[in-house]
Scaffold this motif. Structure first.
Motif, PDB file in Angstrom:
ATOM      1  N   TYR A  35       0.847  -1.206   0.000  1.00  0.00           N
ATOM      2  CA  TYR A  35       0.000   0.000   0.000  1.00  0.00           C
ATOM      3  C   TYR A  35       0.874   1.245   0.000  1.00  0.00           C
ATOM      4  O   TYR A  35       1.993   1.249   0.531  1.00  0.00           O
ATOM      5  CB  TYR A  35      -0.881   0.038   1.260  1.00  0.00           C
ATOM      6  N   LEU A  37       0.840   5.055   1.566  1.00  0.00           N
ATOM      7  CA  LEU A  37       0.229   5.746   2.696  1.00  0.00           C
ATOM      8  C   LEU A  37       0.235   7.241   2.463  1.00  0.00           C
ATOM      9  O   LEU A  37       1.250   7.826   2.074  1.00  0.00           O
ATOM     10  CB  LEU A  37       0.982   5.422   3.993  1.00  0.00           C
ATOM     11  N   GLY A  39      -1.081   9.962   5.012  1.00  0.00           N
ATOM     12  CA  GLY A  39      -1.734  10.215   6.283  1.00  0.00           C
ATOM     13  C   GLY A  39      -2.376   8.938   6.791  1.00  0.00           C
ATOM     14  O   GLY A  39      -1.720   7.909   6.921  1.00  0.00           O
ATOM     15  N   ALA A  40      -3.678   9.002   7.071  1.00  0.00           N
ATOM     16  CA  ALA A  40      -4.390   7.824   7.559  1.00  0.00           C
ATOM     17  C   ALA A  40      -4.999   7.005   6.418  1.00  0.00           C
ATOM     18  O   ALA A  40      -5.661   6.001   6.667  1.00  0.00           O
ATOM     19  CB  ALA A  40      -5.487   8.249   8.532  1.00  0.00           C
ATOM     20  N   ILE A  41      -4.786   7.443   5.176  1.00  0.00           N
ATOM     21  CA  ILE A  41      -5.389   6.776   4.025  1.00  0.00           C
ATOM     22  C   ILE A  41      -4.340   5.889   3.355  1.00  0.00           C
ATOM     23  O   ILE A  41      -3.209   6.322   3.093  1.00  0.00           O
ATOM     24  CB  ILE A  41      -5.926   7.805   3.016  1.00  0.00           C
ATOM     25  N   LYS A  42      -4.716   4.665   3.077  1.00  0.00           N
ATOM     26  CA  LYS A  42      -3.814   3.765   2.356  1.00  0.00           C
ATOM     27  C   LYS A  42      -4.507   3.259   1.100  1.00  0.00           C
ATOM     28  O   LYS A  42      -5.697   2.929   1.109  1.00  0.00           O
ATOM     29  CB  LYS A  42      -3.355   2.606   3.241  1.00  0.00           C
ATOM     30  N   GLU A 302       8.023   6.339   5.548  1.00  0.00           N
ATOM     31  CA  GLU A 302       6.857   5.526   5.888  1.00  0.00           C
ATOM     32  C   GLU A 302       5.690   5.797   4.942  1.00  0.00           C
ATOM     33  O   GLU A 302       4.539   5.887   5.349  1.00  0.00           O
ATOM     34  CB  GLU A 302       6.434   5.763   7.344  1.00  0.00           C
ATOM     35  N   SER A 303       6.051   5.892   3.670  1.00  0.00           N
ATOM     36  CA  SER A 303       5.035   6.153   2.651  1.00  0.00           C
ATOM     37  C   SER A 303       4.506   4.885   2.009  1.00  0.00           C
ATOM     38  O   SER A 303       3.554   4.926   1.224  1.00  0.00           O
ATOM     39  CB  SER A 303       5.623   7.055   1.562  1.00  0.00           C
TER      40      SER A 303
END
Length: 331
Positions: A35, A37, A39-42, A302-303
């Motif tokens: 995935y 990322l 923010g909170a969306i993946k 952490e993307s």
């Protein structure tokens, strides 16, 4: 039990085979996805190399299911599963090749981790960088290798193999106790094996059950040993299954022992299996693939995330999910 236990002989014991293949198959059939990322969306990232390798084709001769099942099976039974990451000129992962766990050893040299591979069919050792080896390992002492679970469980597995051998001999002898033939007169030494062979030929095996024996010359038959019920063979076999289940952290009913469950229902026990036995292996896969298949930039920012699709597993307790959904919708 006096029975030799190796990786191959352990797999001939039904409960051990069931436990290892159960965990390996369950890991193999879950999709392992990549995935992006924000923010909170993946969102799913099928354009990244790790997506194709983990979701579709890790190499030219295996599917993703076969690859994950194989490495997990190596790790469960022997403690360690290895795969080599082949890269292109830009250091992007292009192929994942399983390695023989018996020929692969992690070593630490001058504070740096390497993997030494004995090339098949030769005495040549090849040194592989740790960044190019996916290592799925179980619980271990030094942090480099997982314990060989077959060796740790050899007494329990050996006991089960011994019980099976005893049961086979028991039924081969017509499920009857051992018998001694007594004669009032001393027999010639050469006549003893002849009489024994004639008796065994007449009464050994299930096909010879209930045949009538005719004894003459004052000969009598005397029973020596206990029956299977007296020796509690069935209870002993159930105990051995539960002992094997403890080593694999699998509920006994999944290995063929339905006599008891630790929870109020099988559904709750299945959920406990998912959380306690299966999930640690899923986490080991996720963290190892994150370190070996993503670039340093993707890790630092952490993307990108590599994660199993667990939704179906979390729905195991249907009643609890139904109550939760009713309460949520009602509120």
């Amino acid at each position: 039990s006096g029975v030799e236990v190796t990786r191959e002989t352990a797999l001939t014991y039904g409960p051990w085979w069931s436990g290892v293949t159960l965990l390996a198959n369950d890991v193999g059939k879950l999709p392992l996805l990549t995935y992006r990322l924000a923010g909170a969306i993946k969102t799913r990232a099928p354009d990244l190399p790790s997506w194709r390798l983990l979701r579709r084709r890790p190499n030219e001769y295996q599917t993703a299911f076969d690859f994950k099942r194989q490495l997990t099976g190596h790790a469960i039974g022997g403690g360690n599963g290895y795969a080599y990451v082949m890269r292109d000129g830009a250091a992007r992962p292009m192929e994942l090749l399983p390695l023989d766990p018996g020929a692969t050893t992690p070593v630490r040299v001058d504070g740096k981790l390497w993997y030494v591979l004995r090339v098949p069919g030769s005495n040549e050792d090849r040194k592989l960088p740790a960044d190019d080896v996916i290592h799925i390992k179980g619980f271990g002492f030094d942090g480099l290798m997982g314990y060989n679970v077959v060796q740790k469980a050899r007494e329990s597995v050996g006991l089960g193999l011994g019980q099976r051998k005893y049961a086979s001999t028991y039924f081969k002898n017509n499920a009857r106790p051992s018998v001694v033939l007594e004669t009032p007169n001393k027999m010639k030494p050469e006549a003893v094996p002849v009489l024994r062979d004639m008796w065994n030929q007449m009464h050994a095996g299930l096909d010879n059950a209930h045949r009538t024996a005719v004894l003459d010359g004052g000969m009598t038959a005397k029973i020596l040993s206990f029956s299977a019920s007296d020796s509690q063979l069935i209870e002993a076999q159930q105990f051995t299954v539960r002992d094997v289940a403890n080593f694999l952290r699998v509920p006994p009913h999944k290995l063929g022992d339905p006599t008891r469950t630790a929870y109020a229902s099988l559904e709750q026990e299945n959920l406990a299996y998912l959380m306690e036995a299966l999930d640690p292996w899923l986490i080991a896969w996720e963290e190892e693939c994150y370190l070996k298949l993503l670039t340093e930039e993707e890790q630092a920012s952490e993307s990108v995330l590599i994660e199993f699709h667990r939704q179906e597993l979390l729905r195991a307790d249907r009643g609890a999910m139904a109550n939760y959904n009713r309460a949520a919708l009602g509120g």
